[in-house]
Every structure is written in structure tokens, then in C-alpha cells.
Design a protein around this motif. Structure first.
Motif, PDB file in Angstrom:
ATOM      1  N   PHE A 154      -1.827  13.090 -11.318  1.00 43.45           N
ATOM      2  CA  PHE A 154      -1.939  13.843 -12.566  1.00 43.45           C
ATOM      3  C   PHE A 154      -2.200  12.900 -13.736  1.00 43.45           C
ATOM      4  N   LEU A 155      -1.458  11.788 -13.800  1.00 40.98           N
ATOM      5  CA  LEU A 155      -1.631  10.813 -14.871  1.00 40.98           C
ATOM      6  C   LEU A 155      -3.038  10.223 -14.850  1.00 40.98           C
ATOM      7  N   THR A 156      -3.540   9.900 -13.671  1.00 39.22           N
ATOM      8  CA  THR A 156      -4.886   9.342 -13.545  1.00 39.22           C
ATOM      9  C   THR A 156      -5.947  10.331 -14.009  1.00 39.22           C
ATOM     10  N   VAL A 192       0.871  -1.169   0.000  1.00 40.74           N
ATOM     11  CA  VAL A 192       0.000   0.000   0.000  1.00 40.74           C
ATOM     12  C   VAL A 192       0.905   1.214   0.000  1.00 40.74           C
ATOM     13  N   LYS A 193       0.694   2.109  -0.967  1.00 38.79           N
ATOM     14  CA  LYS A 193       1.523   3.314  -1.016  1.00 38.79           C
ATOM     15  C   LYS A 193       0.662   4.524  -1.297  1.00 38.79           C
ATOM     16  N   ARG A 194       1.128   5.649  -0.842  1.00 41.00           N
ATOM     17  CA  ARG A 194       0.451   6.910  -1.109  1.00 41.00           C
ATOM     18  C   ARG A 194       0.808   7.341  -2.528  1.00 41.00           C
ATOM     19  N   PRO A 195      -0.174   7.721  -3.341  1.00 39.23           N
ATOM     20  CA  PRO A 195       0.135   8.123  -4.712  1.00 39.23           C
ATOM     21  C   PRO A 195       0.937   9.422  -4.742  1.00 39.23           C
ATOM     22  N   SER A 196       1.830   9.513  -5.701  1.00 39.49           N
ATOM     23  CA  SER A 196       2.604  10.742  -5.893  1.00 39.49           C
ATOM     24  C   SER A 196       1.765  11.740  -6.688  1.00 39.49           C
ATOM     25  N   LEU A 197       2.220  12.970  -6.758  1.00 34.04           N
ATOM     26  CA  LEU A 197       1.548  13.974  -7.570  1.00 34.04           C
ATOM     27  C   LEU A 197       1.501  13.520  -9.031  1.00 34.04           C
ATOM     28  N   GLY A 198       2.591  12.901  -9.504  1.00 39.46           N
ATOM     29  CA  GLY A 198       2.629  12.388 -10.872  1.00 39.46           C
ATOM     30  C   GLY A 198       1.587  11.310 -11.108  1.00 39.46           C
ATOM     31  N   ASP A 199       1.399  10.415 -10.126  1.00 39.92           N
ATOM     32  CA  ASP A 199       0.379   9.366 -10.236  1.00 39.92           C
ATOM     33  C   ASP A 199      -1.015   9.981 -10.369  1.00 39.92           C
ATOM     34  N   LEU A 202       3.394  14.114 -16.208  1.00 38.78           N
ATOM     35  CA  LEU A 202       3.874  15.464 -15.908  1.00 38.78           C
ATOM     36  C   LEU A 202       5.067  15.807 -16.792  1.00 38.78           C
ATOM     37  N   ARG A 203       5.821  14.800 -17.212  1.00 36.17           N
ATOM     38  CA  ARG A 203       7.030  15.009 -18.004  1.00 36.17           C
ATOM     39  C   ARG A 203       6.734  15.265 -19.478  1.00 36.17           C
ATOM     40  N   GLU A 204       5.537  14.924 -19.931  1.00 36.95           N
ATOM     41  CA  GLU A 204       5.193  15.154 -21.335  1.00 36.95           C
ATOM     42  C   GLU A 204       5.089  16.656 -21.577  1.00 36.95           C
ATOM     43  N   GLY A 205       5.719  17.097 -22.638  1.00 37.41           N
ATOM     44  CA  GLY A 205       5.623  18.516 -22.971  1.00 37.41           C
ATOM     45  C   GLY A 205       4.290  18.836 -23.609  1.00 37.41           C
TER      46      GLY A 205
END
Length: 56
Positions: A42-44, A33-40, A50-53
Motif C-alpha cells: 500500500f505504501l509503495t 529476502v522477505k515477502r512484502p506485507s499489505l502495508g508495504d 495504512l495507519r494514516e487517517g
């Protein structure tokens, strides 16, 4: 975020779920069980990294 007493609120859901699966004879190899990152998040929400221009 920890609940009062230092426990994760998620355990109130996970433990009964694992018990119900065990009652049916379904076992697990491991559980993470992990806390989602901001990137996770955003992708959802956007379907983009986040890295896509800006490709427009």
C-alpha cells in the motif's frame, strides 16, 4: 509462494546475481529476502501508510 519442490522462484534470480557479484570481487555481509506485507504494498503504491487517517 513456494515453487514445485519447495524452492522460492526468486532463487533463480538471486543466486546468479550473487555469483556475478562474487566474480567481480564484491562480497556481501548478509542477505534477507522477505515477502512484502499489505502495508508495504500500500505504501509503495500510494505513498501513504495504512495507519494514516484521511487528512483531506
Amino acid at each position: 509462494m513456494l515453487a514445485p519442490g519447495g524452492s522460492f522462484p526468486l532463487w533463480g534470480t538471486v543466486v546468479p546475481l550473487l555469483q556475478a557479484l562474487g566474480d567481480k570481487g564484491i562480497t556481501r555481509g548478509s542477505l534477507t529476502v522477505k515477502r512484502p506485507s499489505l502495508g508495504d504494498v500500500f505504501l509503495t503504491l500510494t505513498g501513504r501508510s495504512l495507519r494514516e487517517g484521511d487528512r483531506s
